[in-house]
Design an enzyme around this catalytic site. Structure first.
Site, PDB file in Angstrom:
ATOM      1  N   CYS A  84      -3.034   0.226   8.828  1.00 40.56           N
ATOM      2  CA  CYS A  84      -1.885  -0.238   8.085  1.00 40.56           C
ATOM      3  C   CYS A  84      -2.104  -1.644   7.515  1.00 40.56           C
ATOM      4  CB  CYS A  84      -0.779  -0.241   9.130  1.00 40.56           C
ATOM      5  SG  CYS A  84       0.806  -0.746   8.663  1.00 40.56           S
ATOM      6  N   SER A 128       9.885   5.909  10.060  1.00 40.40           N
ATOM      7  CA  SER A 128       9.055   5.475  11.196  1.00 40.40           C
ATOM      8  C   SER A 128       9.461   4.068  11.618  1.00 40.40           C
ATOM      9  CB  SER A 128       7.581   5.494  10.793  1.00 40.40           C
ATOM     10  OG  SER A 128       6.772   5.007  11.839  1.00 40.40           O
ATOM     11  N   GLU A 182       0.825  -1.204   0.000  1.00 44.06           N
ATOM     12  CA  GLU A 182       0.000   0.000   0.000  1.00 44.06           C
ATOM     13  C   GLU A 182       0.861   1.257   0.000  1.00 44.06           C
ATOM     14  OE1 GLU A 182      -3.227  -2.017   2.964  1.00 44.06           O
ATOM     15  OE2 GLU A 182      -2.958   0.148   3.060  1.00 44.06           O
ATOM     16  N   GLY A 205       5.547  -2.552   6.676  1.00 41.84           N
ATOM     17  CA  GLY A 205       6.939  -2.949   6.897  1.00 41.84           C
ATOM     18  C   GLY A 205       7.663  -2.130   7.939  1.00 41.84           C
ATOM     19  N   GLU A 206       8.775  -2.676   8.402  1.00 47.62           N
ATOM     20  CA  GLU A 206       9.607  -2.009   9.400  1.00 47.62           C
ATOM     21  C   GLU A 206      10.896  -1.546   8.699  1.00 47.62           C
ATOM     22  OE1 GLU A 206       9.693  -0.830  12.579  1.00 47.62           O
ATOM     23  OE2 GLU A 206      11.739  -0.365  11.981  1.00 47.62           O
ATOM     24  N   CYS A 248       5.661  -7.861   7.525  1.00 47.34           N
ATOM     25  CA  CYS A 248       6.559  -7.319   8.548  1.00 47.34           C
ATOM     26  C   CYS A 248       6.812  -8.401   9.595  1.00 47.34           C
ATOM     27  CB  CYS A 248       5.914  -6.100   9.210  1.00 47.34           C
ATOM     28  SG  CYS A 248       6.952  -5.354  10.490  1.00 47.34           S
ATOM     29  N   SER A 287       7.683   4.563  17.143  1.00 44.24           N
ATOM     30  CA  SER A 287       6.414   3.964  17.561  1.00 44.24           C
ATOM     31  C   SER A 287       6.591   3.418  18.973  1.00 44.24           C
ATOM     32  CB  SER A 287       6.012   2.860  16.579  1.00 44.24           C
ATOM     33  OG  SER A 287       5.689   3.445  15.339  1.00 44.24           O
ATOM     34  N   LEU A 288       6.180   4.213  19.942  1.00 45.62           N
ATOM     35  CA  LEU A 288       6.445   3.904  21.350  1.00 45.62           C
ATOM     36  C   LEU A 288       5.304   3.064  21.945  1.00 45.62           C
ATOM     37  CD1 LEU A 288       8.589   4.614  23.504  1.00 45.62           C
ATOM     38  CD2 LEU A 288       7.177   6.567  24.154  1.00 45.62           C
ATOM     39  N   HIS A 289       4.073   3.562  21.845  1.00 41.91           N
ATOM     40  CA  HIS A 289       2.833   2.873  22.245  1.00 41.91           C
ATOM     41  C   HIS A 289       2.622   2.662  23.740  1.00 41.91           C
ATOM     42  CE1 HIS A 289       2.311   2.337  18.032  1.00 41.91           C
ATOM     43  NE2 HIS A 289       3.242   1.412  17.911  1.00 41.91           N
ATOM     44  N   CYS A 344      -1.721  -4.695  14.463  1.00 42.48           N
ATOM     45  CA  CYS A 344      -1.409  -4.280  13.083  1.00 42.48           C
ATOM     46  C   CYS A 344      -1.669  -5.408  12.101  1.00 42.48           C
ATOM     47  CB  CYS A 344       0.050  -3.834  13.010  1.00 42.48           C
ATOM     48  SG  CYS A 344       0.607  -3.490  11.339  1.00 42.48           S
TER      49      CYS A 344
HETATM   50  N1  SAH Z   1       6.886  -0.414  11.146  1.00 44.16           N
HETATM   51  C1  SAH Z   1       6.948   0.984  11.336  1.00 44.16           C
HETATM   52  C2  SAH Z   1       6.267   1.778  10.234  1.00 44.16           C
HETATM   53  C3  SAH Z   1       4.979   1.222   9.702  1.00 44.16           C
HETATM   54  S1  SAH Z   1       3.610   1.121  10.851  1.00 44.16           S
HETATM   55  C4  SAH Z   1       6.387   1.365  12.698  1.00 44.16           C
HETATM   56  O1  SAH Z   1       5.772   0.518  13.342  1.00 44.16           O
HETATM   57  O2  SAH Z   1       6.618   2.501  13.093  1.00 44.16           O
HETATM   58  C5  SAH Z   1       3.169   2.838  10.968  1.00 44.16           C
HETATM   59  C6  SAH Z   1       2.317   3.181  12.150  1.00 44.16           C
HETATM   60  O3  SAH Z   1       0.999   2.620  12.013  1.00 44.16           O
HETATM   61  C7  SAH Z   1       2.869   2.659  13.479  1.00 44.16           C
HETATM   62  O4  SAH Z   1       3.028   3.701  14.403  1.00 44.16           O
HETATM   63  C8  SAH Z   1       1.798   1.692  13.898  1.00 44.16           C
HETATM   64  O5  SAH Z   1       1.714   1.598  15.290  1.00 44.16           O
HETATM   65  C9  SAH Z   1       0.545   2.238  13.276  1.00 44.16           C
HETATM   66  N2  SAH Z   1      -0.530   1.234  13.204  1.00 44.16           N
HETATM   67  C10 SAH Z   1      -0.453  -0.038  12.779  1.00 44.16           C
HETATM   68  N3  SAH Z   1      -1.656  -0.666  12.879  1.00 44.16           N
HETATM   69  C11 SAH Z   1      -2.522   0.242  13.374  1.00 44.16           C
HETATM   70  C12 SAH Z   1      -3.907   0.215  13.695  1.00 44.16           C
HETATM   71  N4  SAH Z   1      -4.646  -0.892  13.527  1.00 44.16           N
HETATM   72  N5  SAH Z   1      -4.474   1.344  14.191  1.00 44.16           N
HETATM   73  C13 SAH Z   1      -3.728   2.468  14.362  1.00 44.16           C
HETATM   74  N6  SAH Z   1      -2.415   2.571  14.079  1.00 44.16           N
HETATM   75  C14 SAH Z   1      -1.816   1.466  13.583  1.00 44.16           C
HETATM   76 FE1  SF4 Z   2       5.411  -3.957  11.544  1.00 48.64          FE
HETATM   77 FE2  SF4 Z   2       4.957  -1.349  12.099  1.00 48.64          FE
HETATM   78 FE3  SF4 Z   2       2.898  -3.100  11.755  1.00 48.64          FE
HETATM   79 FE4  SF4 Z   2       4.443  -3.270  13.923  1.00 48.64          FE
HETATM   80  S1  SF4 Z   2       3.116  -1.550  13.349  1.00 48.64           S
HETATM   81  S2  SF4 Z   2       3.773  -5.002  12.629  1.00 48.64           S
HETATM   82  S3  SF4 Z   2       6.437  -2.737  13.105  1.00 48.64           S
HETATM   83  S4  SF4 Z   2       4.379  -2.477  10.215  1.00 48.64           S
END
Ligand code: SAH
Ligand code: SF4
Length: 346
Positions: free
Chosen positions: A328, A181, A89, A151-152, A106, A204-206, A113
């Site tokens: 994502c 990111s 995407e 992806g990461e 990923c 991406s701390l969370h 995710c």
């Molecule tokens: N892998 C990298 C970049 C891609 S994910 C990373 O994790 O930073 C990009 C962002 O989308 C991340 O911050 C992730 O936490 C967020 N994300 C993934 N799935 C999500 C969802 N279902 N709802 C909200 N944010 C989401």
């Molecule tokens: Fe991979 Fe980013 Fe999704 Fe986590 S949020 S699974 S690191 S793409």
């Protein structure tokens, strides 16, 4: 195709460094092939000129729009087909941005995710990453590229850094408008400061709780949130642009009073912006997959205000393209489901 290989091909066709730059600039800036050919006739050596059309044909075939899904906010989610039939995407964002993917799937497997569901299928090459920007530029102007698609980026570091270097030079994108990111990885903190094009960093701390983070991001490098913030702060000071923290808000899990305290403790006074992103529901066969819920908008807004008061610059975000296919990797998952259903495999 790896980006150094494209450079090698150009050199093998007799390109001097200035020709190489001109050809790459034409591609990355999304100038039409005809223009590039015209310019080529004006400026480039004969062997290069004759070799260019087939190279450009190959580059154009790297990433093609399979389907496009416009959202009410001005974003367009593009399901992009790669030459081997895989899909990723890319999202055209409001205000001249594009969000690109760096891997098919990923390996980190964050529980909320969709991208992580099937693990890592393959890396994208540097050219495939840049080609998503070229595709976006065939639709609209692009002044910002965020590496927040599937992806990461830390797990495909060489190719992502090659793409960043090209986008920040011949691609004409301001360095702080290239946003890397990541869940946080020591290799990122070693590599990015040394690059000639230093991107902005989104972490991406969370959560501020190390044990919870291990559960939510099961295969992320085990770096404690406090150390991640220290590493991020050093990079922010060095580059002169703030770290953007990402926080996918999960009701009852990381929207608690304890997390508010934790964030204030780690981030107050830091050169940082906290982005709260209410969780987008991940669905499988029409049912929420993990039982996570997003907090109400009011609750999320109250959390943002509380953080502000405690000295943390906080923004509440609706992720772009939310009304199209939230979250994502979900567009790809939906397309795969449809494909499998139509072949009788459910
Ligand atoms: N892998 C990298 C970049 C891609 S994910 C990373 O994790 O930073 C990009 C962002 O989308 C991340 O911050 C992730 O936490 C967020 N994300 C993934 N799935 C999500 C969802 N279902 N709802 C909200 N944010 C989401
Ligand atoms: Fe991979 Fe980013 Fe999704 Fe986590 S949020 S699974 S690191 S793409």
């Amino acid at each position: 195709m790896r980006l150094p290989l494209i450079r090698q091909r150009l050199r093998a066709l007799g390109a001097a460094p200035c020709h190489e730059r001109r050809v790459l600039r034409a591609w990355v800036q999304g100038r039409s092939l005809d223009n590039a050919r015209q310019r080529a006739e004006d400026f480039l050596p004969l062997r290069l000129r004759t070799g260019l059309p087939s190279l450009f044909d190959e580059l154009n075939a790297l990433v093609q729009a399979h389907s496009e899904h416009p959202g009410a906010d001005g974003s367009v989610r593009v399901l992009a087909a790669l030459a081997d039939g895989q899909t990723v995407e890319a999202v055209l964002l409001p205000r001249d941005g594009v969000c690109v993917s760096t891997q098919v799937g990923c390996a980190v497997g964050c529980v909320f995710c969709m991208t992580g569901r099937a693990g890592l299928l393959r890396q994208l090459s540097g050219a495939e990453i840049v080609a998503q920007v070229v595709l976006a530029r065939s639709r609209r102007a692009v002044k910002k590229v965020v590496f927040m698609g599937m992806g990461e980026p830390a797990h495909n570091l060489d190719n992502v850094m090659d793409a960043i270097e090209l986008l920040g030079t011949e691609g004409g994108i301001g360095h702080k408008n290239l946003v890397f990111s990541t869940v946080g990885d020591r290799r990122v903190f070693e590599r990015l400061p040394q690059s000639t094009v230093r991107p902005a960093l989104a972490l991406s701390l969370h959560t501020t709780d190390p044990a919870l983070r291990r559960r939510l991001l099961p295969r992320a490098p085990d770096i404690a949130p406090a150390e991640l913030v220290e590493l991020g702060e050093a990079y922010a000071r060095r580059t002169g642009y703030p770290i953007q923290y990402q926080w996918t808000l999960l009701e009852g899990i990381n929207d608690t009073a304890a997390e508010l305290d934790g964030i204030a403790r780690l981030l107050a006074g830091k050169y940082a912006v906290m982005n709260l992103i209410p969780y987008n529901r991940v669905e499988r066969d029409g049912t929420p997959a993990e039982g996570f819920r997003r907090p109400s908008w009011e609750r999320a807004a109250a959390m943002a205000r509380a953080l502000h008061v405690r000295g943390v610059l906080t923004k509440l975000r609706r992720s772009a393209g939310q009304d199209v296919e939230a979250g994502c990797g979900q567009l790809r998952a939906r397309a795969l489901q449809l494909h499998q259903t139509s072949r009788g495999v459910t």
